[in-house]
Design a protein around this motif. Sequence first.
Motif, PDB file in Angstrom:
ATOM      1  N   THR A 112      45.381  22.627  42.889  1.00 26.36           N
ATOM      2  CA  THR A 112      44.355  21.622  43.170  1.00 26.36           C
ATOM      3  C   THR A 112      44.751  20.231  42.705  1.00 26.36           C
ATOM      4  N   VAL A 113      45.892  20.105  41.997  1.00 21.44           N
ATOM      5  CA  VAL A 113      46.247  18.837  41.376  1.00 21.44           C
ATOM      6  C   VAL A 113      47.719  18.538  41.615  1.00 21.44           C
ATOM      7  N   VAL A 114      48.041  17.264  41.806  1.00 18.45           N
ATOM      8  CA  VAL A 114      49.424  16.802  41.879  1.00 18.45           C
ATOM      9  C   VAL A 114      49.644  15.811  40.748  1.00 18.45           C
ATOM     10  N   LYS A 115      50.713  15.996  39.981  1.00 19.33           N
ATOM     11  CA  LYS A 115      51.049  15.029  38.944  1.00 19.33           C
ATOM     12  C   LYS A 115      51.487  13.718  39.594  1.00 19.33           C
ATOM     13  N   SER A 116      51.225  12.628  38.933  1.00 14.27           N
ATOM     14  CA  SER A 116      51.627  11.328  39.464  1.00 14.27           C
ATOM     15  C   SER A 116      53.144  11.195  39.439  1.00 14.27           C
ATOM     16  N   ALA A 117      53.650  10.218  40.194  1.00 14.89           N
ATOM     17  CA  ALA A 117      55.089   9.981  40.218  1.00 14.89           C
ATOM     18  C   ALA A 117      55.601   9.614  38.829  1.00 14.89           C
ATOM     19  N   THR A 118      54.855   8.766  38.118  1.00  7.22           N
ATOM     20  CA  THR A 118      55.273   8.350  36.776  1.00  7.22           C
ATOM     21  C   THR A 118      55.294   9.531  35.814  1.00  7.22           C
ATOM     22  N   SER A 119      54.237  10.353  35.849  1.00  8.47           N
ATOM     23  CA  SER A 119      54.169  11.523  34.971  1.00  8.47           C
ATOM     24  C   SER A 119      55.312  12.486  35.243  1.00  8.47           C
ATOM     25  N   THR A 120      55.582  12.762  36.525  1.00  7.56           N
ATOM     26  CA  THR A 120      56.642  13.707  36.886  1.00  7.56           C
ATOM     27  C   THR A 120      58.011  13.178  36.472  1.00  7.56           C
ATOM     28  N   ALA A 121      58.271  11.910  36.737  1.00  9.86           N
ATOM     29  CA  ALA A 121      59.563  11.322  36.373  1.00  9.86           C
ATOM     30  C   ALA A 121      59.729  11.270  34.858  1.00  9.86           C
ATOM     31  N   THR A 122      58.649  10.960  34.145  1.00  6.10           N
ATOM     32  CA  THR A 122      58.710  10.922  32.676  1.00  6.10           C
ATOM     33  C   THR A 122      59.035  12.298  32.125  1.00  6.10           C
ATOM     34  N   HIS A 123      58.367  13.321  32.662  1.00  8.72           N
ATOM     35  CA  HIS A 123      58.635  14.701  32.250  1.00  8.72           C
ATOM     36  C   HIS A 123      60.099  15.046  32.493  1.00  8.72           C
ATOM     37  N   PHE A 124      60.602  14.674  33.655  1.00 13.68           N
ATOM     38  CA  PHE A 124      61.984  14.985  34.008  1.00 13.68           C
ATOM     39  C   PHE A 124      62.965  14.285  33.071  1.00 13.68           C
ATOM     40  N   ILE A 125      62.758  12.994  32.852  1.00 15.80           N
ATOM     41  CA  ILE A 125      63.671  12.234  31.983  1.00 15.80           C
ATOM     42  C   ILE A 125      63.671  12.801  30.570  1.00 15.80           C
TER      43      ILE A 125
END
Length: 610
Positions: free
Chosen positions: A116-129
């Motif tokens: 039901t939810v998609v993480k934001s681009a910033t959140s996803t990239a931050t998690h990845f980095i």
Amino acid sequence: MTQPRPDRLQATYLPEHMAFAFWGVADPAGELATLGLPVGTPATYRMAVPIDDVIAATDVAVQVIEFAEAVQSLRTLREDQPGIGESVLAWKRVIDTRELQSMPTAAHASLYRDHTVVKSATSTATHFIHSLTVRDKLDHARIQATLRPYQIQGVAWLTALTESGGGILADEMGLGKTLQAISMIAIRAADGSHLVVCPTSVIGNWRREINRFAPHLTLVVHHGANRCLPSDLAPGTVVLTSYSVLRSDSEQLERFRWASAIFDEAQQIKNPSSLAAQAAARLSADVKVAMTGTPVENRLEELWSLFQVANPGVLGTRARFRQRFAVPIETGRSASAATRLTTIIEPYVLRRTKDAVAKDLPPKQFSTVECTVTSEQARIYRAAVADAFDTGLGTGITRRGNVLALLTTLKQVCNHPAQVTGDTDDMHGRSGKFDRATEMLAEIVDDGDRALVFTQYRTMGELLSKHLGSELGISDVPFLHGGLSVAKRDEMVEAFQTDDESSPVLILSLRAAGFGLNLTRANHVVHYDRWWNPAVEDQATDRAHRIGQQRTVNVHTLVTGGTVEDHIAAMHESKRAVAASISGNSEAALADLPDSELRELLELDGAVII
């Protein structure tokens, strides 16, 4: 709105799985091969995909590639190669620069939280980095292990906790919480000294794991009669102690400001009124981590107690927590209160299950073995019930004590009459359960397998040890219980795991050995008697069903038909999925029943008597 080109390969980072999904073309595997990239594992994921002017949840055929392999592949990819989509290029640039980049929707299109939810681009990239950085830090920290993707994600989460003060690592038993915590300590070794608190029975396991995975760390075991901490601790020092020592030496341990304080098997501090929980809360640390596979065993207030130690500001006061969450959820089954609680604690609790992240772990097979009742057992059982009700159970606290005493007697009769009468001269033919367990274990040993046998009673463990030794032709069937020294427990575990000449059967006290031990050489687990709380039995089973296990684990639960054990079995079936009050306070719940209902429940009814 940036839409993925239908003829271009797209890359979506999956934070929940620490992997990449490649998709966007008719044949993702073929396109990966054409680009010179490794082919992943085919799967279908539900993605938030731009379609026309909206973003819709859509099932997409993907190729899943594990984090490290995907990163290496994207790093070597040339940007001018044909067929590469915008999201692939975006992730390559993040990898090359370690900086946040403009992200198309396809790059972070992974759905989570019930889709039901998609993480934001910033959140996803931050998690990845952050995960990418943690992998590099693990290399520098000299961890002597290859962590699985979900474990790296766990280490990344743990290291990020420093900013928030603490949290709960609630991975299911057997997923390597200890290794993740050691990795975090090794990464932060230079930040100061670190404290690990665990049950006495687990000290040996922690010592072995630290020496195995991070031998360069300075380890101080603060336990035993002659323990003494130096006034100064060098950075990178790990002090390992027990909850009992935490209580007695609280003033000494409170002198230090710890870089991290780890509380393993944190259900030991689930009672906020206990001395251990209070001592843990008083410790000063940059980050506190409570580790437990069962953050809520019986009541929601146990969760509050863990947060009171790990991050007291999250759930507020105990009274407020009761009013907002405990009462509405436990009494009113309020879905809205449960949703609010989940939203609040989500950043501070990491919970993964074996089914989700360790799919290569072999399965568990459960079987309930119904045992007969001998005439001696039936006579003693019926006499105990009749005597208790004829004498009268009393009221209030007295009644609860009498009900508990009766239940204990009945469970011991189900085990073996000798546990009640003390007559141990001839054990044969007097207990259907005892004889059936002997037969089963003889077959297990004949097949060349190994078994763990759990009992909650020390007397029963000793009887089983003596009897099985003579019946199975084994000179010494070890019994691991709370009365043994840490060194002796470690010796038993080491022998069972590594010595081919050791006993293939290990008997264990449910409380002393139900958590923290790695006994993956066993592929059979026998629960000889029943504990009221199914979570406790599950923890014991996971001594064998954990990372490192190569074979299916067969779990055998012995139940004496027609007795109080039937009631416990039925309760487990209805309560295993949700920790309800009866799971931990069954005796109290039974004590509240009228005499007529309680007696009907406990009477020997429908038993097969031989």
